[in-house]
Design an enzyme around this catalytic site. Sequence first.
Site, PDB file in Angstrom:
ATOM      1  N   ASN A   8      65.316 -47.909  43.431  1.00 38.06           N
ATOM      2  CA  ASN A   8      66.225 -47.822  42.232  1.00 38.06           C
ATOM      3  C   ASN A   8      67.279 -46.799  42.464  1.00 38.06           C
ATOM      4  O   ASN A   8      66.646 -45.409  42.346  1.00 38.06           O
ATOM      5  CB  ASN A   8      65.269 -47.669  41.003  1.00 38.06           C
ATOM      6  CG  ASN A   8      66.391 -47.633  39.554  1.00 38.06           C
ATOM      7  OD1 ASN A   8      67.566 -47.522  39.593  1.00 38.06           O
ATOM      8  ND2 ASN A   8      65.730 -47.056  38.565  1.00 38.06           N
ATOM      9  N   TRP A   9      68.448 -47.059  42.768  1.00 37.32           N
ATOM     10  CA  TRP A   9      69.552 -45.939  43.194  1.00 37.32           C
ATOM     11  C   TRP A   9      70.169 -45.370  41.928  1.00 37.32           C
ATOM     12  O   TRP A   9      70.850 -44.457  42.253  1.00 37.32           O
ATOM     13  CB  TRP A   9      70.540 -46.524  43.947  1.00 37.32           C
ATOM     14  CG  TRP A   9      69.758 -47.034  45.448  1.00 37.32           C
ATOM     15  CD1 TRP A   9      68.565 -47.337  45.936  1.00 37.32           C
ATOM     16  CD2 TRP A   9      70.596 -47.755  46.370  1.00 37.32           C
ATOM     17  NE1 TRP A   9      68.482 -47.659  46.983  1.00 37.32           N
ATOM     18  CE2 TRP A   9      69.631 -48.125  47.368  1.00 37.32           C
ATOM     19  CE3 TRP A   9      71.880 -48.029  46.587  1.00 37.32           C
ATOM     20  CZ2 TRP A   9      69.898 -48.662  48.762  1.00 37.32           C
ATOM     21  CZ3 TRP A   9      72.248 -48.843  47.824  1.00 37.32           C
ATOM     22  CH2 TRP A   9      71.452 -49.067  48.836  1.00 37.32           C
ATOM     23  N   LYS A  10      69.467 -45.727  40.798  1.00 40.39           N
ATOM     24  CA  LYS A  10      70.231 -45.107  39.496  1.00 40.39           C
ATOM     25  C   LYS A  10      71.566 -44.786  39.660  1.00 40.39           C
ATOM     26  O   LYS A  10      72.585 -45.768  40.190  1.00 40.39           O
ATOM     27  CB  LYS A  10      69.615 -43.833  39.317  1.00 40.39           C
ATOM     28  CG  LYS A  10      67.937 -44.034  39.411  1.00 40.39           C
ATOM     29  CD  LYS A  10      67.231 -42.910  38.441  1.00 40.39           C
ATOM     30  CE  LYS A  10      65.770 -43.294  38.605  1.00 40.39           C
ATOM     31  NZ  LYS A  10      64.882 -42.325  37.909  1.00 40.39           N
ATOM     32  N   GLU A  95      64.477 -44.979  31.234  1.00 42.87           N
ATOM     33  CA  GLU A  95      66.037 -44.511  31.080  1.00 42.87           C
ATOM     34  C   GLU A  95      66.856 -45.019  30.032  1.00 42.87           C
ATOM     35  O   GLU A  95      67.518 -44.765  29.256  1.00 42.87           O
ATOM     36  CB  GLU A  95      66.523 -43.928  32.309  1.00 42.87           C
ATOM     37  CG  GLU A  95      65.556 -42.941  32.868  1.00 42.87           C
ATOM     38  CD  GLU A  95      65.876 -42.664  34.551  1.00 42.87           C
ATOM     39  OE1 GLU A  95      66.561 -43.424  35.096  1.00 42.87           O
ATOM     40  OE2 GLU A  95      65.098 -41.962  35.036  1.00 42.87           O
TER      41      GLU A  95
HETATM   42  C1  PEP Z   1      62.226 -44.840  38.705  1.00 44.29           C
HETATM   43  O1  PEP Z   1      63.255 -44.312  38.459  1.00 44.29           O
HETATM   44  O2  PEP Z   1      62.008 -45.940  38.369  1.00 44.29           O
HETATM   45  C2  PEP Z   1      61.292 -43.637  39.373  1.00 44.29           C
HETATM   46  C3  PEP Z   1      60.265 -44.069  39.737  1.00 44.29           C
HETATM   47  O3  PEP Z   1      61.927 -42.582  39.915  1.00 44.29           O
HETATM   48  P1  PEP Z   1      61.243 -41.455  40.797  1.00 44.29           P
HETATM   49  O4  PEP Z   1      60.648 -42.420  41.888  1.00 44.29           O
HETATM   50  O5  PEP Z   1      62.406 -40.576  41.294  1.00 44.29           O
HETATM   51  O6  PEP Z   1      60.101 -40.795  39.889  1.00 44.29           O
END
Ligand code: PEP
Length: 265
Positions: A8-10, A95
């Site tokens: 998940n590159w957000k 989120e």
């Molecule tokens: C996510 O945003 O789905 C996630 C798991 O982030 P991270 O791996 O940075 O905790």
Amino acid sequence: MRQLIAGNWKMYGSCASAVALAQGVAAGAGDAACDLLVCPPFPHLSAVATVLRDTPVALGGQDCHQAPQGAHTGDIAAPMLRDVGATHVILGHSERRQNHGEIDEVVREKTEAALRVGLTPIVCVGETDAQRQSGQETEQVGWQLAGSLPQGFAAQGVARGAGCAIAYEPCWAIGTGRTPTLEEVAAMHAFIREELVRQFGAAGHGIRILYGGSVKPGNARELLAVPHVGGALVGGASLNPADFLAIAAAARDLGDEVRTPGPWG
Ligand code: PEP
């Protein structure tokens, strides 16, 4: 069934950096004994799709609207994701639940919209820190599963070869470097499996349950070895191809494990 490692590159990067990241992942994808998926920001989907064409790496969106089209400024419809080559979509990420007020009913409608056009939904559930501190984590996840998954979720997924997934992501573990203990992960994944079977009957055994929350190369192997963990949803570590591929290297082929309850299920 192979584990799925999803990135998940957000809301990070430029189009050029997304292309470079996709090239890096694609370059190592041939060695992976798991399914690979990357979910770039919407404006970068087309460019990344071009890089991933004819590679084993799948493309996904990070959200979609519940309507197939319409006057929804700033939103993206599920058919648009299909149109640019996406096969998956992350839905109900914490989120989005927290920052965009997405309630279970909206997540369920979005999941229906994704399934209608043949996208594989990855529906996220998970408790807050306060809910875990007060012992309400399974209750919370149970409510989310009951409210966010449409009828036919499992049947459609099984019909399309495990084409639907759940991601268990404790909110307090996302981007914090904190993770639940392996026993906590095992207990929650077993609970989710039970709930899926209760909701969908035997088809519930065929749904992948990913773990997400601070997965890194250093902890991937132990997390991915927990019964009922069908892969990982990775945020921060997916922005570095070497880290993402190192996590993928820790994944394994589950055989029929996903369909057969493990010691906790
Ligand atoms: C996510 O945003 O789905 C996630 C798991 O982030 P991270 O791996 O940075 O905790």
